[in-house]
Design a protein around this motif. Sequence first.
Motif, PDB file in Angstrom:
ATOM      1  N   GLY A  79       0.817  -1.213   0.000  1.00 23.78           N
ATOM      2  CA  GLY A  79       0.000   0.000   0.000  1.00 23.78           C
ATOM      3  C   GLY A  79       0.849   1.261   0.000  1.00 23.78           C
TER       4      GLY A  79
ATOM      5  N   GLU B 279      -3.879  -5.265  -6.839  1.00 24.13           N
ATOM      6  CA  GLU B 279      -3.288  -4.815  -5.590  1.00 24.13           C
ATOM      7  C   GLU B 279      -2.138  -5.737  -5.161  1.00 24.13           C
ATOM      8  OE1 GLU B 279      -6.476  -3.893  -2.819  1.00 24.13           O
ATOM      9  OE2 GLU B 279      -7.359  -2.472  -4.233  1.00 24.13           O
TER      10      GLU B 279
ATOM     11  N   THR C 255      -5.911   1.074  -2.135  1.00 24.57           N
ATOM     12  CA  THR C 255      -5.354  -0.225  -1.773  1.00 24.57           C
ATOM     13  C   THR C 255      -5.184  -0.308  -0.261  1.00 24.57           C
ATOM     14  OG1 THR C 255      -4.246  -0.507  -3.901  1.00 24.57           O
ATOM     15  CG2 THR C 255      -3.324  -1.726  -2.042  1.00 24.57           C
TER      16      THR C 255
ATOM     17  N   HIS D 233     -10.947  -5.073  -7.814  1.00 28.97           N
ATOM     18  CA  HIS D 233      -9.614  -4.489  -7.718  1.00 28.97           C
ATOM     19  C   HIS D 233      -8.725  -5.296  -6.777  1.00 28.97           C
ATOM     20  CE1 HIS D 233      -6.652  -1.125  -7.327  1.00 28.97           C
ATOM     21  NE2 HIS D 233      -7.062  -0.873  -8.546  1.00 28.97           N
ATOM     22  N   ILE D 234      -9.268  -5.729  -5.649  1.00 29.06           N
ATOM     23  CA  ILE D 234      -8.454  -6.491  -4.687  1.00 29.06           C
ATOM     24  C   ILE D 234      -7.991  -7.838  -5.235  1.00 29.06           C
ATOM     25  CG2 ILE D 234      -9.329  -5.497  -2.533  1.00 29.06           C
ATOM     26  CD1 ILE D 234     -11.165  -7.989  -2.286  1.00 29.06           C
TER      27      ILE D 234
ATOM     28  N   HIS E 185       1.588  -4.268 -10.388  1.00 27.16           N
ATOM     29  CA  HIS E 185       0.253  -4.169  -9.800  1.00 27.16           C
ATOM     30  C   HIS E 185      -0.379  -5.554  -9.621  1.00 27.16           C
ATOM     31  CE1 HIS E 185       0.095   0.238 -10.036  1.00 27.16           C
ATOM     32  NE2 HIS E 185       0.928   0.043 -11.032  1.00 27.16           N
TER      33      HIS E 185
END
Lengths: 337, 337, 337, 337
Positions: B230, C91, C62, C86-87, D128
Motif C-alpha cells: 500500500g 493490488e 489499496t 480491484h483487490i 500491480h
Amino acid sequence: MIFLRCDYSEGAHPQILEALVKTNMEQTVGYGEDPHCINAAQMIRKRIGREDADVHFFVGGTQTNFTSITAFLRPHEAVIAPARAHICVHETGAVEARGHKIVTVPTTDAKLDPDQIDETIRYHEDEHFVKPKMVFISDTTELGTLYKKSELQEIKKRCEKYGLYLYLDGARLASALTSPENDMTIEDIAHLTDAFYIGGTKNGALFGEALILLNPELKKEFRWIMKQSGSMLAKGRLLGVQFEEFFKDNLYFELGQHANDMSKLLRDGIAAKGYRFLTDSPSNQIFPIFPNKLVSELEEKISFEKECPVGDNEYCIRFVTSWATPKEDIEKVLAML
Amino acid sequence: MIFLRCDYSEGAHPQILEALVKTNMEQTVGYGEDPHCINAAQMIRKRIGREDADVHFFVGGTQTNFTSITAFLRPHEAVIAPARAHICVHETGAVEARGHKIVTVPTTDAKLDPDQIDETIRYHEDEHFVKPKMVFISDTTELGTLYKKSELQEIKKRCEKYGLYLYLDGARLASALTSPENDMTIEDIAHLTDAFYIGGTKNGALFGEALILLNPELKKEFRWIMKQSGSMLAKGRLLGVQFEEFFKDNLYFELGQHANDMSKLLRDGIAAKGYRFLTDSPSNQIFPIFPNKLVSELEEKISFEKECPVGDNEYCIRFVTSWATPKEDIEKVLAML
Amino acid sequence: MIFLRCDYSEGAHPQILEALVKTNMEQTVGYGEDPHCINAAQMIRKRIGREDADVHFFVGGTQTNFTSITAFLRPHEAVIAPARAHICVHETGAVEARGHKIVTVPTTDAKLDPDQIDETIRYHEDEHFVKPKMVFISDTTELGTLYKKSELQEIKKRCEKYGLYLYLDGARLASALTSPENDMTIEDIAHLTDAFYIGGTKNGALFGEALILLNPELKKEFRWIMKQSGSMLAKGRLLGVQFEEFFKDNLYFELGQHANDMSKLLRDGIAAKGYRFLTDSPSNQIFPIFPNKLVSELEEKISFEKECPVGDNEYCIRFVTSWATPKEDIEKVLAML
Amino acid sequence: MIFLRCDYSEGAHPQILEALVKTNMEQTVGYGEDPHCINAAQMIRKRIGREDADVHFFVGGTQTNFTSITAFLRPHEAVIAPARAHICVHETGAVEARGHKIVTVPTTDAKLDPDQIDETIRYHEDEHFVKPKMVFISDTTELGTLYKKSELQEIKKRCEKYGLYLYLDGARLASALTSPENDMTIEDIAHLTDAFYIGGTKNGALFGEALILLNPELKKEFRWIMKQSGSMLAKGRLLGVQFEEFFKDNLYFELGQHANDMSKLLRDGIAAKGYRFLTDSPSNQIFPIFPNKLVSELEEKISFEKECPVGDNEYCIRFVTSWATPKEDIEKVLAML
C-alpha cells in the motif's frame, strides 16, 4: 553415554505404546473427531473440574503456542512474556511470523512478576503502540522454576484488571504439579487461566499436547485456525489414545513424579558435593555450575546442554531428567563428580 | 500556544507548496513513473554520489520501514535494533505484523553499540532461533543523538562480518547532517549503508521519504512489494515534485540547519538557567528535565510531549524545533523558564 | 497528447488546492486528530445520514481495502468478491499478504450476482475450508458498471442471512452516484453496507479516501490497525482539509457529474459511429471495441489503456474521463474516429 | 461398516509399527538429526537417484505444502495451481495465511494444462499484479487422475521458460507410481521437479511425509522455516524409523500397489454393472455416479464421502481404497450394487 539432554530422548512410555499397538487397526474418522479423542477430552474435563472446557490435541508445543495466539488475538494485539519464555527464544519467531509482537520483560528466574504487567500496560498508551492482550507464562518455566498458587492468583488478578487473557504453557506441567514445592492442583490451573496446555511430549508420550480452552471468547471456530496452522493430525486418534492412557488412572502424574524424584536425587547429590546452581529449580531441570575442566570431562560420558559461562573458570550446564531416567544413571553421574 | 510538539505540525515549506501548485494541472502517468520522480531520483543519485542507487518515494516513515524489511528479509530473518528505535515502539508492531521479529538491544542514548551486534549473533545459534539479517539504526536517533562517522564505520564492519544488511532510518537525517557535532556527509551514509531513507515529512515536505537502495541484493522487484504494502501513491509525482525542490539547490539542508539553530538557541538557554537534560542531543530534539510545577505551567502555553518522570519531583519533556519554528517562539519559551 | 488513461492524471481540483494552500501554516496535531479531520468527518456523517458512523481518512484505495479487511476478519475468514474486483487483480495480493483468501466468483460485468453468495457459502462446509465472512463489491465496478438499489438490497439480504459483512469500494463512488442509470443516494449506501469508502483520489483530490464504518463490530480499535498498516498520515489534516471542500457544498458530486457528462458525450459519439462496447457502462469508464488499425492510430494521439483483444482484428480499449477532462478533448477524440 | 472414506482410517502398517516398538527406548537427539532420519534420507536419495537432494521429514501434508511455499517464495510471489488442488480447497487458506496468493486455473480432471501456465504469465504483467513463481501440481490429483511423463516434461519446460519452480504434492505418490496407467518412475519425478514430497500418511505410515528439495535455490536455511512453521517434530526419529521401513525394501510401492489393486477390482465391478464415473481415475480414488436411492442405501453400510449431485436423480460419490483395504470388503460392496 548417559542422556540428561532433554526429556524427549526416548519414544513413549510402554503403556502408551501398547495402547497404540492395540488400537492400530481400528478404523476411525480423522482429524480428532474419533471416539478416542472424544473420550480423552471428556476424561480431561472431568480431571480438571471444568466440564465446560474445550479440549484440542496437538502434536507439539510450538504448534500449540502459535496456533493459540493466532486464534486469540487481533493483529494489533500483543503478548506479554518473560524474556526467557520458550516463545521468545526457541520457536524461531513463530509468534511474530503470525504477526504478533511479544513484549518481553526481564527476569532472573524466568518467572513473571505481576508488577511487570502494570508497567507494560502503562507504557503502551495509544494506537502508536501494540496493545497487550495476553500474558504468557510457563509452569514449570524454562529455568525449571515454578509458580506458587498465590503468584498465579496475583497474575490472574492483574490480567482481569486490564482485560488480558492468561495462557499457561504446560509443556512440563507434570513436573510442576508433582514438584515438592508445588502448592497447586490441575484444577487450580483450570480455574485461574483462560487457556493452558497439558504437555505430553516431555512426559512420556510419543508426542502430544492437550490444549484446554476455558474462556468462552477463545473457543469460537478454533478448529479452523488449527487446520490452517497445520496443527490438525490426519490420524488424530493417535493423540486421543495416548491421553486416554495418561488420564484413565494416574499415569500422567506418576511419570512427572519419577522425573522429579530422579532430579531431586541428582540435585541433592550435586549440592552435597558443594556445587552451586544458577537458580533454585525444584523440578526436572536443574542448572548446576561446574568448573570448566569438569564440564569437559562430563561431556565425554553424558549428553547435556551447556547454558552459559559463569565468569572465566566455570560453566552453568543443564541436566534434565525424565519419566525414563533410570536411578542408576543418576548414581553414575554423581560418581563422576 | 507555541508548538514544540513535533516537526510535522505545519504543512509544507512555501517553496515546496508553490511547486505543487505550479505543476498541479500537468498530466502524468501515476505510481512514481512520471518525469518529476525520475528527475528527483536522478538529482538524489548525483547528490549522494551513487549513480547506481535505486530511489523509491514513500508517503511516510512507517511505510518505508516495514516495506523495506518485508522486501529485504526471508520469513525467519530478524532485525537487530536499539530498544528505543521507532520500529520497536511507535509503529504498532508493523514489522512483526509482516512476520519479522525485532531483536532489541538496550541502550541509554538510543544508539547501537557495535559490540551488541556480536553478542546478538552469538546468542542466535541455530534453527531454533530467528536469524538476524539486518541492523536498523536511526540518525538522528529517537533521542536526538547522532552517529559519528567512525561509529557508523564500525557498525558497518560488524555487519559485513556477519552478512547483515545495514539500514538507516533518516526521518531526521536533515537535522543529523547539519548538527554541529556531525562529521558525516550524505555521501558517507550512501557508502556505509545498504539502504537508507532521506526523510521529508519532518523537514518541510507536505509528506514524503526517499528510500535509497544501494546493495543490489535489495533491489529486485522492490516495486511489487511497495504496491502490495500500500506504499505506492497514485499521483506519485507529488513526491517527485517535492524532492526536486529539496535537492535542486540546497533547501533540504537549509531547513535542517534552521531547525538545529533554533534548538541550539533553546538548549543553550535552558542550560544557562541551570537545568539538566536526559541526554546530550545536538539536534532538533532536546530532552530537558524540569520541576513538575514548571512543567504544569509550561503546558498551558506550549504544546510538547512528556517523556518520563525523573524521581518524584521532576519530569523529562521533549521540545522539538522544525524548519518552521520562529526565533520569537524560542525567545518566548526561554522567557517562561 | 490527450489523457484518457485514468482519473488521477492531474493534481487536485483548484478549490481543494486552494484550501491546502490557505491552511498550510496552521499548526495542528498529527495523525488525523486535528480540527479539519474532525470537521470533515462530521460533515460526512451528516451528509450520509448516519451520525453513528466512524470516519477514517486514508491516502489511497489499496491501503483502505487491506487495512479494513485486516481489521474486520479473523485469520481463517475470507472475502467473497467478483473475479474482476480491484483487490483480486491490481493490488499485488495485498489482501493475501495479510493472510486472507479471496474467494472469487466469475462475472461478465464485474458485478456480484446475489446467488453467487449462496453457492459460495454452500461450498465452504467445515473447518477444512476458509470461512467466508465478508462480501466485497465496488460501485462503480472495475468495468464501469453499477448496482441498482434493488441489487444492493438483495446482496445485503444474503449477507444478513449468512452473517457476512458487506463492504463497498467507492473509489469511483462519485461517478456511480451521478450516473444517469443510478437510483441510489449516498444515504442508501450508508444504510445497506457495513462499511464503504468515499473515493477522493479519482475524483479531484490530491489524494484521499474516507472510510465509513457503520457496523459497530467493525469499529473497535480500528486506529491501531490503521497505524500498523502504515495508513496513518503524519500530517493527517491534509485529508481533512480536502474532504471539507468536497462536502461543505456539493463539490464531490459536481466533479463526478462532470466526469460522467464527458463520458456520456464520448460514449454517445462512439456509438453513433457504429462501434460496439465490451459492456454497457454508464459511468466515467467506457470500453469501446475498435479495429486494431484504428487503435494503433489513436495511440499516437491519446493516452489510454488496452483492455483485451476481441477476435483477431479488434481490440477493446478503456477510455476514462475525469473531473478535469475538457469538452474539447472529447470533441477531438470523436473527430479522430 | 466398511470404510472407503479415506486412506488414513487405520494406524500404521504392522511392519512400520513393529519398527517403532523395537526402537522405542533408543535415546537420540531430537528434531530430525538422529541416525534414523539420516539413514532414511540417505535411502531416499539413493532410491530417487539424486544424491544431491535435501530430505526433510514432516508430520502431515498441509504442513509440508505451506512450509515449502513459505520457504520458497518472496512476499509478492504467487503459486499457480489447478482450482481443485488441495492447497486451494482443503487447507483452510494455509497458503494465504502465510501471505501468498494462489492463482487458480479451472480444470475438469484436476490436472494442469501446460498452456494455462502461459496464459497466467501473460495476464500478470507488472507490479500491480502478484508475480507467479511456482507451479503446484499433485500426483495423483485430488480426483485420482495422474500425469503422464510427457505431460510432466511439458509442464517442466514451461516452468523453465518463465523461471517458475515446479512443486509436486505426492500425498498419494505411491498410488500414482503403481497405477496401471503410470509411465513414470520416482527417479523421473526427482529429475523433473524442483521439489516434491513422498507421502506416507495415506500409504500406511502412522504419519509422515518426506519432502525432497532438488533445486539448490530452495535449500538454504530450510530448517529455520520448518521450525518457525511448527513443522519440526521433537521426537523426529519417529519419522526416520517409518521411512526406513518404506524404503529398505519395497514396502512403499507394495502398499500403493495393494490400494490400486483393490480400487481396480472395485472400479471394474462398478463399471460392469453399468454405472458411470465422474472422471477416469486409475488410482486408489474412484468417483462413481449412483442413483440417489442407492447412495442412501450404501450410506448405511459403507463410510464414504459424497462429492456432488449429478442432475436431480444421481450423486457422485468417492470411494478410496488403501494399503489396508481387504479384498472381502470390495466383494461385499460390489454385492450391494
